[in-house]
Write an enzyme that holds these catalytic residues in place. Structure first.
Site, PDB file in Angstrom:
ATOM      1  N   GLY A 245      -1.236  10.656   2.804  1.00 46.30           N
ATOM      2  CA  GLY A 245      -2.641  10.883   2.484  1.00 46.30           C
ATOM      3  C   GLY A 245      -3.524   9.739   2.929  1.00 46.30           C
ATOM      4  N   GLU A 670      -1.554  -0.821  -0.918  1.00 47.49           N
ATOM      5  CA  GLU A 670      -2.485  -1.214   0.133  1.00 47.49           C
ATOM      6  C   GLU A 670      -2.374  -2.658   0.591  1.00 47.49           C
ATOM      7  OE1 GLU A 670      -6.087   1.811  -0.912  1.00 47.49           O
ATOM      8  OE2 GLU A 670      -4.722   0.997  -2.389  1.00 47.49           O
TER       9      GLU A 670
END
Length: 710
Positions: A245, A670
């Site tokens: 995603g 991240e």
């Protein structure tokens, strides 16, 4: 009645030990089905038709010939599509992107704007009819030109203020012994998850069901309910397996179009995006122009820090890439100024992409720090250590753990940094020039309210239900280990079910907050269930279920700067004759809370670092000024790192539990990409003596920079 026993606190914990993915066998054998593969009786297929002009109006749609083609059931466009509501604030705290509200008017704000949906019995029929549909436009002049000096730029708040400032910047720069004043640019980058976006919508007894590929069923339910003026309780969204995603799989045009078609035809309708359509409809990372000014004393201590960033937004919806925000966490100075600005152009709306803001922002800031280290004659790691803040540089809040110095020192030890000659352009391996570089990394971590349910069954097993989304991170496995430890049973006795809005509201998979938020709710439910079992012990045939809601617990967390940190190291080889740059090895050391599953966690860190190679050397979407769209909108023309580009990469971590989290975790999704591109760019400078302030570092740019200076 049946009695189920749980373990004792001295049982060997599952969290912290390596486990293969619980769904791994299903995925490699094809048993795991994705959104575009699940069968439905009477399924029809929709194919989106996108605008071929970059600005204007739809004059007419010649749908009659298409409706006569084999298998075609309907053509939806602005003349006949159901109306939707757009005046609401969504889960992410902003108005919805009007791109989601498809077919509501005849305006075309960018190339690739959805102008129609053709629905047919088969996907092949739908595609053929969509390609045959003739749409006439009233074309208008468009503007896609992005420059750092664009006159219409303006500051835009995102999830943080657009502008922060303290101290007299000009005075501190004037008083500085050393100044860096440079501009850095990053290109437009596009989402390309392995699984394209897909959604199937159907109505069942007055209830809307959507089977989708998304990053949060709760998110999609809220948006669809608001758009179609439905009671959220009458909407169910399922998304069991997601093939990537990275920020792009929220609410998009294809889901809304599928719901519209299912409402009109009263049968299931599936809409799947092609790879090329994703370049218009899946969002992307905006290009940036960033201006960094650093002023320091001769010993490298910062007196002035200015980080200004300009990014793109569309004419229909505001979105900011907050690249300057990374400076608000990393380093302090007497004068500290940051600003995020945008310019409206005739392009699609950008969106979140892995480490939004931090990934491009860290390139500019960490490259500027490297330039400052060179000018000061100070080792780049030592320079960073000298500028470690003791509190948030802008917020003034305490850090809830800041182990960046430990990452830098451990990374330097393992990488062999002490043996590095700081002078550029000296090391050679045949025709290759060799260089090493480093950069620091951070990414905000937090937790959002979520709910979970835990059930004890008479056979001694447990089921945990939570509307989490595993977008490839291994979240399903991590939650299994967390639940097992909370229940004090082996993981084999726990089944975790996710990806269904019927399980109650939960945080999305994004912002490095998914697993932390879900783990909190799962732990709370499992703890309550274990205590109830200890009191009663007997399990009725239907089992015992308890639910948790972490809203209150998260609401009382004390304000703090909460981040994961890391240190990136890279060695590159550069051929200045051909311009080829090869990354030979990389090392990332991270402080990212307690690591739940070392196997999948390392995969996440490595994936981020490999994406950093892509960012540094390959990824670049270029828009053609004549037609307004990206050139080479496919995986043949848009280059990403492949196996041949991936060298020896290592990722590891230091002990860094968060005492305010029930499991001790922070977030890892991240931080792996942050700083990676800067470390590579800094290594290229060390190899060649030439600074590259624009990404990607293409062969032509290396050749133009020339051979290393004497």
């Amino acid at each position: 009645m049946t009695t189920v026993t749980t373990g004792t606190p001295t049982s060997v914990p599952s969290v912290g030990s390596a486990h293969t993915r619980v769904e791994g066998r299903d995925k490699v054998t094809g048993a795991a089905r994705y959104a575009g593969e699940i069968p439905f009786a009477g399924l029809a297929h929709g194919w989106l038709v996108l605008s071929t002009v970059a600005r204007g109006r739809v004059r007419s749609v010649e749908s009659t010939p298409v409706l006569a083609m084999p298998g075609v059931l309907a053509v939806l466009d602005h003349r006949n599509a159901p109306r939707v509501e757009t005046d609401y604030t969504g889960l992410m705290g902003s108005k919805p992107d009007p791109t989601c509200a498809v077919f509501q008017h005849d305006r075309v704000p960018h190339l690739g704007w959805p102008v129609a949906l053709v629905v047919a019995e088969t996907s092949e029929q739908a595609r053929e009819a969509a390609e045959a549909l003739v749409v006439h436009y009233e074309q208008e002049p468009h503007d896609i030109g992005f420059t750092g000096g664009h006159p219409d730029a303006y500051p835009l708040d995102g999830h943080a203020p657009a502008v922060t400032a303290k101290g007299d910047l000009d005075a501190e720069l004037a008083a500085s012994a050393v100044v860096v004043d440079a501009e850095y640019t990053t290109p437009e980058e596009h989402h390309n998850p392995m699984e394209p976006h897909a959604a199937t919508a159907r109505w069942d007894g007055g209830r809307l069901e959507v089977v989708d590929s998304n990053q949060g069923a709760t998110w999609v339910v809220g948006e669809l309910a608001s758009l179609f003026s439905l009671d959220p309780a009458s909407v169910r969204v399922r998304s069991e397996h997601v093939g990537g995603g990275f920020g792009s799989k929220g609410v998009r045009a294809h889901q809304v179009a599928a719901v519209m078609a299912a409402s009109v035809l009263r049968r299931p309708v599936r809409v799947v995006l092609t790879r090329r359509q994703m370049f218009s409809l899946a969002g992307y990372r905006s290009p940036t122009v960033q201006h960094v000014r650093l002023g320091a004393d001769a010993d490298g201590r910062l007196r002035a820090l200015e980080h200004r960033s300009l990014s793109v937004t569309s004419t229909v919806h505001e979105f900011v890439e907050p690249s300057a925000a990374v400076a608000r966490v990393m380093y302090d100075a007497d004068a500290h100024h940051t600003a995020n600005r945008v310019v409206r152009l005739d392009v699609p709306t950008p969106t979140w992409m892995r480490a939004p803001g931090e990934a491009p922002g860290s390139f500019a800031l960490e490259a500027a720090l490297d330039e400052l280290a060179e000018k000061c004659g100070i080792d780049p790691i030592e320079l960073r250590l000298r500028n470690e803040p003791d509190k948030g540089p802008v917020s003034g809040l305490p850090f809830a753990g800041r182990n960046l110095p430990a990452c830098l020192r451990e990374g330097a030890r393992r990488f062999g940094w002490a043996d590095r000659d700081p002078r550029p352009g000296l090391r050679r391996d045949g025709r290759w020039l060799l260089g090493t570089g480093t950069a620091a990394a951070s990414f905000h971590v937090g937790a959002m309210p979520s709910t979970a349910a835990a059930t004890a069954h008479p056979d001694g097993t447990f089921t945990v239900r939570i509307a989490a989304a595993d977008i490839g991170t291994g979240a399903r496995t991590a939650l299994t280990l967390i639940a097992a430890d909370a229940l004090r049973v082996p993981p084999e006795r726990v089944e975790v079910r996710i990806g269904d809005s019927a399980f109650g509201p939960a945080m999305i998979a994004g912002g490095s907050m998914g697993t932390r938020s879900w783990a909190w709710a799962v732990t709370a439910a499992a703890d309550d269930l274990r205590e109830r079992l200890a009191l009663s012990g007997d399990i009725p045939p239907e089992g015992i279920t308890v639910r948790s809601d972490t809203t209150a617990a998260i609401g009382v967390l004390a304000p703090a700067e909460r981040h994961s940190f890391g240190a990136q190291f890279a060695e590159v080889a550069v051929d200045v004759t051909t311009g080829e740059v090869r990354v030979r090895r990389m090392l990332g050391i991270f402080a990212a809370g307690r690591i739940v599953n070392p196997l999948t966690a390392r995969n996440q860190f490595l994936g981020g670092m490999i994406w950093g190679i892509s960012m540094a050397l390959h990824e670049e979407a270029v828009r053609d000024s004549a037609f307004g769209g990206p050139v080479g909108a496919d995986l043949a023309g848009y280059h990403v790192a492949t196996h041949a580009d991936v060298p020896h990469i290592e990722a590891d971590w230091i002990d860094d539990p968060d005492p305010q989290d029930p499991v001790g975790i922070k977030g890892i999704g991240e931080v792996g990409i942050v700083g990676a591109a800067a470390a590579i760019a800094n290594a290229v400078w060390h190899a060649t003596g030439a600074r590259h302030r624009s990404l990607p570092i293409r062969p032509d740019r290396v050749i133009l920079a020339g051979a290393p200076r004497a």
